[in-house]
Each structure stands twice: as structure tokens, then as C-alpha cells.
Scaffold this motif. Structure first.
Motif, PDB file in Angstrom:
ATOM      1  N   ALA A  10       0.946  -1.232   0.012  1.00 29.31           N
ATOM      2  CA  ALA A  10       0.185  -0.103  -0.286  1.00 29.31           C
ATOM      3  C   ALA A  10       0.823   1.235  -0.099  1.00 29.31           C
ATOM      4  N   GLY A  11       2.040   1.177   0.986  1.00 31.49           N
ATOM      5  CA  GLY A  11       2.887   2.519   0.701  1.00 31.49           C
ATOM      6  C   GLY A  11       3.651   2.471  -0.362  1.00 31.49           C
ATOM      7  N   TYR A  12       3.921   1.467  -1.108  1.00 34.53           N
ATOM      8  CA  TYR A  12       4.484   1.431  -2.508  1.00 34.53           C
ATOM      9  C   TYR A  12       3.592   2.139  -3.548  1.00 34.53           C
TER      10      TYR A  12
ATOM     11  N   ASP B 282       9.092   1.584  10.034  1.00 34.88           N
ATOM     12  CA  ASP B 282       9.436   2.755  10.439  1.00 34.88           C
ATOM     13  C   ASP B 282       8.962   3.769   9.329  1.00 34.88           C
ATOM     14  N   ASP B 283       9.347   3.480   8.166  1.00 35.09           N
ATOM     15  CA  ASP B 283       8.906   4.298   7.019  1.00 35.09           C
ATOM     16  C   ASP B 283       7.430   4.627   7.020  1.00 35.09           C
ATOM     17  N   LEU B 284       6.672   3.526   7.243  1.00 36.19           N
ATOM     18  CA  LEU B 284       5.293   3.706   7.244  1.00 36.19           C
ATOM     19  C   LEU B 284       4.703   4.715   8.387  1.00 36.19           C
ATOM     20  N   ALA B 285       5.356   4.652   9.612  1.00 33.27           N
ATOM     21  CA  ALA B 285       5.091   5.302  10.828  1.00 33.27           C
ATOM     22  C   ALA B 285       5.074   6.720  10.537  1.00 33.27           C
ATOM     23  N   ARG B 286       6.519   7.029   9.888  1.00 32.95           N
ATOM     24  CA  ARG B 286       6.849   8.283   9.402  1.00 32.95           C
ATOM     25  C   ARG B 286       6.041   8.826   8.689  1.00 32.95           C
TER      26      ARG B 286
ATOM     27  N   TYR C 247       2.302  -3.255  15.639  1.00 35.66           N
ATOM     28  CA  TYR C 247       1.662  -2.255  15.854  1.00 35.66           C
ATOM     29  C   TYR C 247       1.568  -1.482  14.803  1.00 35.66           C
ATOM     30  N   ILE C 248       2.532  -1.106  13.908  1.00 33.39           N
ATOM     31  CA  ILE C 248       2.390  -0.370  12.863  1.00 33.39           C
ATOM     32  C   ILE C 248       1.559  -0.878  11.656  1.00 33.39           C
ATOM     33  N   ALA C 249       1.575  -2.274  11.801  1.00 36.06           N
ATOM     34  CA  ALA C 249       0.766  -3.035  10.415  1.00 36.06           C
ATOM     35  C   ALA C 249      -0.691  -2.615  11.022  1.00 36.06           C
ATOM     36  N   TRP C 250      -1.077  -2.813  12.415  1.00 38.07           N
ATOM     37  CA  TRP C 250      -2.458  -2.516  12.844  1.00 38.07           C
ATOM     38  C   TRP C 250      -2.792  -1.196  12.643  1.00 38.07           C
ATOM     39  N   LYS C 251      -2.066  -0.034  13.088  1.00 41.20           N
ATOM     40  CA  LYS C 251      -2.328   1.126  13.030  1.00 41.20           C
ATOM     41  C   LYS C 251      -2.578   1.997  11.555  1.00 41.20           C
ATOM     42  N   SER C 252      -1.414   1.422  10.836  1.00 38.75           N
ATOM     43  CA  SER C 252      -1.736   2.273   9.747  1.00 38.75           C
ATOM     44  C   SER C 252      -2.745   1.699   8.612  1.00 38.75           C
ATOM     45  N   ALA C 253      -3.213   0.741   8.994  1.00 42.06           N
ATOM     46  CA  ALA C 253      -4.336   0.060   7.888  1.00 42.06           C
ATOM     47  C   ALA C 253      -5.431   1.284   7.609  1.00 42.06           C
TER      48      ALA C 253
END
Length: 582
Positions: A113-115, A127-131, A171-177
Motif C-alpha cells: 500500500a505504501g509503495y 518505521d517508513d510507514l510510521a513516519r 503495531y504499525i501494521a495494525w495502526k496504519s491500515a
């Protein structure tokens, strides 16, 4: 420094579970959750643990030890994935050998998704997705564990930082969805994500698992032959130079060519003379020694990259199981690494011989299906140029037709040279070629090249309008899109540097075309793969190279496979001109 980074203060809720009964309670609790972030921690084919997150205060690193076996963890994860409404992970493909998930499992890969949202980045780690999407600065895996650290092993050794790293993944997988889903929908890429990119993960996984068979002995023979030729060339070059020297050292080679033998066009750099390919290619026609050096370079590259390079990748089953990446190229094309199976040379005879070491299993044959001129067909469709569309509807040979129309001569009088020139213009236009580039390609004057391009645009005026509009849109929006809404950001268009800006303009012209062709190929690949599965055939896709699919086909299924390839590849998109498959 990781210590001074702003972190979201959630670490206080991170917990490490190494006890079976505790893990059971967590899994039971997770079954009630709507939303789930998970990750298996795999290293060297072994499961070391799992990340699991289903709430701000529910983030766990679960160790694979004692009764908590890898098998138990995967079984539990599969169950959770079936039950949860929304489940997200990072790098799903790497986990598929261990999780028995169906193609329609509904798992979303947040890295992919980020890509899609920004295909220009190098990495899509947690960490890329979090930022980028959560506004959080969290320590990366490298910050926590150092370079080249083994996460699984450190976790097994009860290293606290490894546990934190695993919890961050979940956490980031859960939070960024949620935010990634919203962004994809807002940019009209949700359909592309769920209907193309997610199913593609499963098709690429099956292709990697299948691998491609390589005849080890034949590859060794090929390498031995190359070595004999390389040694003979080395001897000749040393004789012509009047001394032995290291041909692979640009410094020594430059001194021999431009100081000792005094060849013209010597360009001095800080480190010595330039011996780059373009410098040597200009000298090659007049100097046999330079021709031999270029030949030597080609053969040593073939030897190191293919003869020796491929040999190391052959596994116990006699096959190479390469890696196919979907988050590397800016245009959406699939790329191949470890080894790169997409650039096996085909132009020169020695290169073609490498292809012969790739062979089907006994009882199988290779069926290779290739899209015919897909990018030109996409150009005809997207530009809506009637003459170009008509040319495709009328005849098979688009290059001869272009030559006939551009040079105003009857089709039957088009010479082989005129057709070749028209072909260079046809493909050059797709890549935003300049008059300079075309003059170099065809060895003609700049004036002639300008005239060719002008005549081409007179013949196909809507192509010109279309390409100009792409550049305008790129400048106005900062990105261009494919037919399937794939975005390609082009920051270079805002550059004050002429070369960078020109590069941006070429990208603006080409990306929508190449991106659309890549999307069509992905759709075709998914459909072919699904049909082979649905019909329970023994045949399987073993390679995808830009515009072609290679299927290792059980001989009795040959007719059926050809039918599937033609039908699915031709039907992958509806264009104003037909998609043709050879």
C-alpha cells in the motif's frame, strides 16, 4: 540516535509472551478483535516468533519456544486471519510458505500500500510507514539491533530490543491500515490495490516456489568455453599492448591506450583516463585492440553474471528460485533479483546460449507468450489518434505502415531500412526520445532526426497533443497516472536544472504508457495463474519478463495452456486496438 527519537509512548504496552497458557489467553482475546496486525518472524526458513497487535494496549511479541512451536503459531495465525474483518501485515509474500492462506484471504500488505502511494522510495519498512502516514518517529530495526543483526536469533536470546522491534511491526501494521485504506481510496487506487497488487502477491509466490530448472552441467560447459575465449583475448590484448597489464583496471588500461599507444579522444579524469564504454565504442571501428577489449569485457561480464553467477543460485532440486519484487520500480513493473532472471541476454549469440541452460522438467515443455508491441498499442488507445488506431486495425506490421505514412511512400515500397528507422521512431516516441537521441540511435544527422520526429507528429497529430498534455498535467499535479490510476510522482519537473527537468518530461510521457502496460501484464498474469489453479493443471508460470509469460507446460496440456494464455492475456484490458499475443 534511537534513544533521542520521538516515539509514540506505546512501548509501555509492548509485551513479550513466551508462555503457552498466556499465549492462549491472548489468542482468545484476539479472536474477538475487529482489526488485526500480525507478522511471522522468519529467518533462514525457521519461525522464531510472531508479532500480534489488535489494540493500542494489545501489542505482543510471541516467542516460538517450548509448547509454542512454529506450527502452533502458524495454526493460530491462520485461524485469526479467517475470523478478523481487517487484517494487515508487512511483506505477506515472505510469510506465505508458512501460512496456508487462500488468495481471497483478505489480508492487506501495508508495505505494498505504501509503495502504491509513493513508488519512488527505497524501502517500505514499519518505521517508513510510521513516519510517512502516522506522523510517528519510531526506531527502525537497524536503530534497535544494529546493522546485519539477526532479529530471530536475538529474540530467541531474550534481547529486549528484538522484542520491541517485533512489537513495532505488529503495531504499525495494525495502526496504519485505516489511514492507508483512506488514502488509497482518496487517490482512486483502492481498486488497483485490492484487485491487482494484492492477488499478484500470491501469483508471484507460486512462481517463486515453482522456480525454473537449470542444467548444471551445460552451464559449467558454457562457463568453461567462455574462460578459454577470455584467456585467448587476454593474450591477444597483452601482445598488442607489448606488455602484460590488468585489463580490468581502468587506470592501467587508460595509460596503455592513451599514453603508450597514444590513441585519440583520451579524456583525462581525476583518477586517470576514462575507459567507459562510450569512449571505447568510438575507437573500436579503427582499432582492433579496442574491439578486443570491448569483447573481453562482454565475455567477462557474461562469465561472472551468468556462468558463475547463476551457478550459485541452483538449489538442491536443480532449479533456481528467484525473487520477484513488486515494490521496486517506479512504473509498476515487476523486477527480478537473486538472480535477475529478466535480463538474460538475447541480442548476441553467446547470450542466447545462456537461455539454452534453462530447460523444462521431463514430460514438460516451455510455452512462452509475449504481448506484441503492447506499449505502442497502449499509446494508440490512450492518445485516441485515429490514424494510429486505424493502422493497428488494418495491418499486422505497424512499423511498415508508419514508414509508409511518414515517408509518403506506398506500403509495398517500404525498404527494410525505412522500416527499421520507423521502428526506432515508434519506440522512441513512447520513451520521449529527443532528436539527439534518435540521431545517435540511427547514426543520422540531428536535422534528419528532427525531420523524422516532425513528420511522425504530422502523421499522428493526436499523439503529439496527448504527450504534451501528459507533461502539462505532470507539471500541474506533480504526478502522472496510468489507465488503471497508478500514480508516478515526478519531482524533477519542478527542477531548475535543465537536464533534470528534461528527464522529468520524458518520464511524464513514458510512465502512463509503461505503467498501463505493466498493469495489463499483472492482470494477465493473475488471470492465467488463477485459471491454471482452477482447472487443476500441472502446468505453472515459472517466469515473467516485462511483456512475456513463460509457462512450464505438462506436454498433454499444451493446447489448453496456449488457449488460456491467449484468452487471458488478450482479455486483460479493453483497448481501442486489440491486444495481440504471440
Amino acid at each position: 540516535d534511537a534513544g533521542s527519537m520521538k516515539t509514540p509512548g506505546i512501548e509501555k504496552y509492548f509485551r513479550t509472551i513466551r508462555d503457552f497458557s498466556e499465549a492462549e489467553i491472548i489468542f482468545q482475546k484476539a479472536l474477538q478483535a475487529e482489526k488485526l496486525g500480525f507478522q511471522l518472524i522468519i529467518e533462514g526458513g525457521q519461525i522464531f516468533g510472531a508479532a500480534l497487535c489488535f489494540g493500542e494496549e494489545d501489542c505482543y511479541a510471541i516467542g516460538a519456544e517450548g509448547f509454542l512451536t512454529g506450527e502452533y503459531l502458524t495454526g493460530r495465525m491462520e485461524q485469526l486471519v479467517k475470523e478478523a474483518n481487517c487484517k494487515t501485515t508487512l511483506d505477506l509474500k515472505a510469510q506465505l510458505p508458512y501460512l496456508k492462506l487462500k488468495d481471497d484471504s483478505g489480508v492487506l500488505d501495508v508495505g505494498v500500500a505504501g509503495y502504491l502511494l509513493n513508488p519512488l522510495k527505497d524501502t517500505y519498512h514499519y518505521d517508513d510507514l510510521a513516519r510517512d502516514y502516522l506522523g510517528l518517529t519510531v526506531p527502525s530495526e537497524e536503530d534497535l539491533l544494529g546493522k546485519k543483526a539477526m532479529l530471530g536469533k536475538m529474540f530467541l536470546d531474550r534481547e529486549e530490543k528484538a522484542s520491541a522491534c517485533i512489537c513495532y511491526m505488529g503495531y504499525i501494521a495494525w495502526k496504519s491500515a485505516e489511514i492507508l485504506t483512506e488514502k488509497l481510496k482518496e487517490l482512486e487506487m483502492w481498486q488497483l490495490f485490492v484487485e491487482v497488487e494484492m492477488p499478484l502477491i500470491y501469483s508471484l509466490y507460486r512462481m517463486e516456489q515453482a522456480g525454473i530448472r537449470v542444467e548444471k552441467e551445460r552451464l559449467k560447459e558454457y562457463g568453461d568455453k567462455l574462460k578459454i575465449q577470455i584467456e585467448a583475448l587476454e593474450k591477444d590484448i597483452h601482445e598488442l599492448a607489448g606488455e602484460a597489464f590488468n585489463i580490468n583496471s581502468p587506470k592501467q588500461l587508460g595509460e596503455i591506450l592513451f599514453e603508450k599507444i597514444k590513441l585519440p579522444h583520451g579524456k583525462k579524469t581525476k583518477t586517470g583516463y576514462s575507459t567507459a564504454a562510450d569512449v571505447l565504442e568510438k575507437l573500436a571501428p579503427d582499432y582492433p585492440m579496442v574491439r578486443k577489449i570491448l569483447n573481453y569485457r562482454q565475455l567477462t561480464k557474461l562469465n561472472s553474471t551468468y556462468a558463475e553467477g547463476l551457478y550459485h543460485f541452483i538449489q538442491e532440486d536443480g532449479r533456481i528460485h528467484g525473487t520477484f519484487n513488486q515494490t521496486i520500480t517506479a512504473t509498476g513493473r515487476i523486477s527480478s533479483t537473486e538472480p535477475n532472471l529478466q535480463n538474460i541476454p538475447v541480442r548476441m549469440e553467446l547470450g542466447r546460449q545462456i537461455r539454452k541452460v534453462f530447460v523444462p522438467e521431463d514430460g514438460y515443455t516451455f510455452v512462452d507468450a509475449d504481448y506484441s508491441q503492447i506499449e505502442l498499442r497502449v499509446l494508440a488507445h490512450m492518445s485516441g489518434d485515429e490514424r494510429l488506431i486505424e493502422a493497428y486495425k488494418q495491418a499486422q506490421d505497424i512499423h511498415a505502415i508508419t514508414a509508409s505514412q511518414v515517408f509518403h511512400i506506398p506500403l509495398e515500397e517500404v525498404t527494410a531500412l525505412q522500416r527499421r528507422n520507423a521502428k526506432a521512431v515508434n519506440f522512441g516516441i513512447v520513451y520521449g526520445i529527443s532528436a539527439f537521441g534518435l540521431s545517435e540511435d540511427l547514426s543520422i544527422s540531428r536535422e534528419e532526426a528532427v525531420e523524422y520526429i516532425e513528420k511522425y507528429f504530422e502523421t499522428y497529430p493526436r499523439v503529439k497533443t496527448f504527450l504534451e498534455k501528459l507533461v502539462e498535467d505532470g507539471k500541474a499535479n506533480g504526478y502522472v497516472t496510468s489507465m488503471f490510476k497508478r500514480r508516478r510522482p515526478i519531482p524533477e519537473l519542478k527542477s531548475g536544472n535543465f537536464n533534470k527537468k528534461s528527464f522529468g518530461e520524458r518520464v511524464a510521457m513514458n510512465s502512463p504508457i509503461q505503467g498501463t502496460a505493466a498493469d495489463i501484464m499483472k492482470i494477465a498474469m493473475i488471470e492465467v495463474d488463477r485459471e491454471l489453479q482452477r482447472k487443476n493443471l500441472k502446468s505453472r508460470i515459472v517466469l515473467q519478463v516485462h511483456d512475456e509469460l513463460l509457462v512450464e507446460t505438462w506436454k498433454e496440456e499444451t493446447e489448453e495452456v496456449i488457449k488460456i494464455l491467449e484468452e487471458k492475456m488478450k482479455g486483460a484490458a479493453t483497448l481501442k486496438v486489440s491486444l495481440e499475443v504471440e
